[in-house]
Design a protein around this motif. Structure first.
Motif, PDB file in Angstrom:
ATOM      1  N   GLU A 149       0.853  -1.203   0.000  1.00 53.47           N
ATOM      2  CA  GLU A 149       0.000   0.000   0.000  1.00 53.47           C
ATOM      3  C   GLU A 149       0.881   1.243   0.000  1.00 53.47           C
ATOM      4  O   GLU A 149       0.584   2.240  -0.662  1.00 53.47           O
ATOM      5  N   MET A 150       1.975   1.178   0.737  1.00 56.19           N
ATOM      6  CA  MET A 150       2.869   2.334   0.805  1.00 56.19           C
ATOM      7  C   MET A 150       3.688   2.507  -0.476  1.00 56.19           C
ATOM      8  O   MET A 150       4.013   3.620  -0.870  1.00 56.19           O
ATOM      9  N   LEU A 151       4.007   1.363  -1.141  1.00 54.57           N
ATOM     10  CA  LEU A 151       4.693   1.472  -2.444  1.00 54.57           C
ATOM     11  C   LEU A 151       3.771   2.179  -3.434  1.00 54.57           C
ATOM     12  O   LEU A 151       4.215   3.013  -4.232  1.00 54.57           O
ATOM     13  N   GLN A 152       2.474   1.816  -3.371  1.00 54.31           N
ATOM     14  CA  GLN A 152       1.518   2.477  -4.271  1.00 54.31           C
ATOM     15  C   GLN A 152       1.380   3.952  -3.925  1.00 54.31           C
ATOM     16  O   GLN A 152       1.309   4.801  -4.801  1.00 54.31           O
ATOM     17  N   LYS A 153       1.397   4.223  -2.629  1.00 55.78           N
ATOM     18  CA  LYS A 153       1.332   5.630  -2.195  1.00 55.78           C
ATOM     19  C   LYS A 153       2.560   6.377  -2.726  1.00 55.78           C
ATOM     20  O   LYS A 153       2.441   7.485  -3.251  1.00 55.78           O
ATOM     21  N   ALA A 154       3.727   5.735  -2.622  1.00 62.26           N
ATOM     22  CA  ALA A 154       4.968   6.356  -3.115  1.00 62.26           C
ATOM     23  C   ALA A 154       4.837   6.649  -4.611  1.00 62.26           C
ATOM     24  O   ALA A 154       5.211   7.733  -5.085  1.00 62.26           O
ATOM     25  N   ALA A 155       4.257   5.682  -5.353  1.00 55.77           N
ATOM     26  CA  ALA A 155       4.099   5.870  -6.802  1.00 55.77           C
ATOM     27  C   ALA A 155       3.112   6.999  -7.095  1.00 55.77           C
ATOM     28  O   ALA A 155       3.253   7.713  -8.093  1.00 55.77           O
ATOM     29  N   SER A 156       2.111   7.176  -6.190  1.00 52.42           N
ATOM     30  CA  SER A 156       1.135   8.244  -6.428  1.00 52.42           C
ATOM     31  C   SER A 156       1.732   9.628  -6.123  1.00 52.42           C
ATOM     32  O   SER A 156       1.248  10.650  -6.584  1.00 52.42           O
ATOM     33  N   LEU A 157       2.797   9.644  -5.324  1.00 48.91           N
ATOM     34  CA  LEU A 157       3.410  10.929  -4.948  1.00 48.91           C
ATOM     35  C   LEU A 157       4.446  11.388  -5.970  1.00 48.91           C
ATOM     36  O   LEU A 157       4.799  12.553  -6.030  1.00 48.91           O
TER      37      LEU A 157
END
Ligand code: AVI
Length: 326
Positions: A149-157
Motif C-alpha cells: 500500500e505504501m509502495l503504491q502511495k509512493a508511486a502516487s506521490l
C-alpha cells in the motif's frame, strides 16, 4: 515529518481490528501461530535494537560492512544513470545501514527523495529525527503501513525512477512461498528502469546461525514473549508469561530457522472474550528466519520475473545484497 498512513495503520476509530483478527485466527488454527510482524511495538522495537547489538547476531554487522565499506560499488549498481529517483526502503527501521548510502549520495549531489516505509510509527519518528538532523537538506517522506500500500502511495506521490531497498534479510521472515509471491507482487509494481536491492542471510555453519537466535541472555526469548505482553495489553489477553518458553530450531538442509513458544502446562488463555486452550508442550509458531543458498536466491529472482544484475557480499561472505531489475 512528512508521514503518510495506510488504511490498515492504527487510527483513533479503528485501533486494533486487524491485529485482533490475525491473533485470533492464528491461535485458533492448528498448529497455533502468531505473526512476527506484530513483534514491533515500542518495547519490541527496543528489544530488536538490543538483538542487533548482540555479539551473536552477526546479520546487522555483515550488512553494515557492505553499506559502510562498499558504498561506491553499491551506488554504482543501484543508480547507474544520473537521473532523479526515489530511494524507497521497505521496513526501514532506524535506517542504521542505509544512512551510509544516504551520506554517500548526498555528498555526490544526487537528486533523490528518501522514502522509508515501516509498520512502526514509533521507529519512523526516531528515523526521521536522526536523518533530518544528519542531512537537513534531504527530502524525506516517511510512509507508515503495509509495504505494498505504501509502495503504491509512493508511486502516487512521484513518477521518478525507484530504487527499492529491502535490507536485513527481512525477506527471510517470510516462508519461501510467501517470499515468491511477495517478489512477484514487487515485480508487478516496478518498471524496467527501477532497481531493487534484497538482503539475504546466507547458509553457513549451523552453530553460528542457531547462536544468533538463541542468545544466552534471553533477549530473543524476551522479543518473542513480548508479543504475548502486547496481546495482554492491547487485546485484553491474559497470557501468563511464566507459563510459556522460547524454543529455537535451525534446519541446515532447508535453511529454515524457526522460533516457537512452548506452553509449559495445560492452560486456558482468553483474548478479549475468546477462550483458547493450550495443551502442555503445545507450540505456537512465532517466526521463520530463512537462510539462503545462492541457488535459492537465483530461483527466487527468476520465479518472480527479476534479472539479477549484481551482488555484494560482506568480507566474511555470510550475507549478500543482491541487485535485481525487472
Ligand atoms: C527482522 N528480521 C530480519 C530478524 C531476523 O533475523 O529474522 C528478526 C529477528 N528475530 C529474532 N532475531 C532477530
Amino acid at each position: 515529518m512528512n508521514v503518510q498512513l495506510d488504511s490498515h495503520a492504527k487510527t483513533e476509530n479503528e485501533p486494533i481490528d486487524y491485529f485482533l483478527q490475525d491473533v485470533l485466527n492464528g491461535l485458533q488454527s492448528t498448529p497455533k501461530k502468531l505473526s512476527s510482524k506484530y513483534f514491533y511495538d515500542k518495547i519490541g522495537d527496543h528489544l530488536f535494537q538490543q538483538i542487533m547489538a548482540m555479539p551473536e547476531y552477526y546479520l546487522t554487522r555483515c550488512e553494515l560492512d557492505i553499506f559502510k565499506n562498499k558504498t561506491d560499488e553499491l551506488a554504482d549498481l543501484l543508480i547507474p544513470e544520473n537521473e532523479p529517483f526515489d530511494l524507497i526502503e521497505l521496513g526501514a527501521g532506524d535506517a542504521m545501514k542505509s544512512t551510509y548510502l544516504l551520506e554517500y549520495l548526498v555528498k555526490k549531489g544526487a537528486d533523490f527523495t528518501y522514502m522509508p516505509i515501516d509498520i512502526s510509527g514509533n521507529i519512523l519518528s526516531i528515523l526521521d529525527k536522526k536523518v533530518s538532523s544528519q542531512f537537513p537538506a534531504l527530502e524525506v517522506t516517511c510512509l507508515e503501513g503495509d509495504y505494498f500500500e505504501m509502495l503504491q502511495k509512493a508511486a502516487s506521490l512521484s513518477n521518478r525512477r525507484k530504487v527499492v531497498l529491502f535490507l536485513g534479510s527481512n525477506i527471510g521472515n517470510m516462508s519461501l512461498e510467501e517470499a515468491e509471491s511477495f517478489c512477484l507482487h514487487l515485480n508487478k509494481n516496478l518498471s524496467s528502469k527501477d532497481r531493487v536491492l534484497v538482503g539475504f542471510d546466507l547458509k553457513k555453519n549451523p552453530h553460528i546461525i542457531l547462536d544468533a537466535y538463541n542468545d544466552k541472555e534471553g533477549i530473543t526469548a524476551a522479543f518473542n514473549l513480548n508479543l504475548l505482553t502486547r496481546i495482554n495489553n492491547e487485546l485484553e489477553g491474559n497470557f501468563d508469561l511464566e507459563q510459556f518458553q522460547h524454543y529455537q530450531t535451525y534446519d541446515p538442509v532447508s535453511g529454515a530457522c524457526r522460533s516457537f513458544l512452548i506452553s509449559l502446562k495445560n492452560q486456558k488463555v482468553t483474548v478479549g472474550n475468546v477462550s483458547i486452550s493450550f495443551e502442555e508442550h503445545e507450540l505456537i509458531n512465532m517466526e521463520i528466519s530463512q537462510k539462503f543458498s545462492a541457488e535459492q536466491i537465483s530461483a527466487l529472482g527468476e520465479k518472480s520475473g527479476f534479472a539479477i544484475t549484481g551482488e555484494i557480499k560482506d568480507s566474511k561472505k555470510w550475507f549478500v545484497d543482491s541487485i535485481w531489475q525487472v
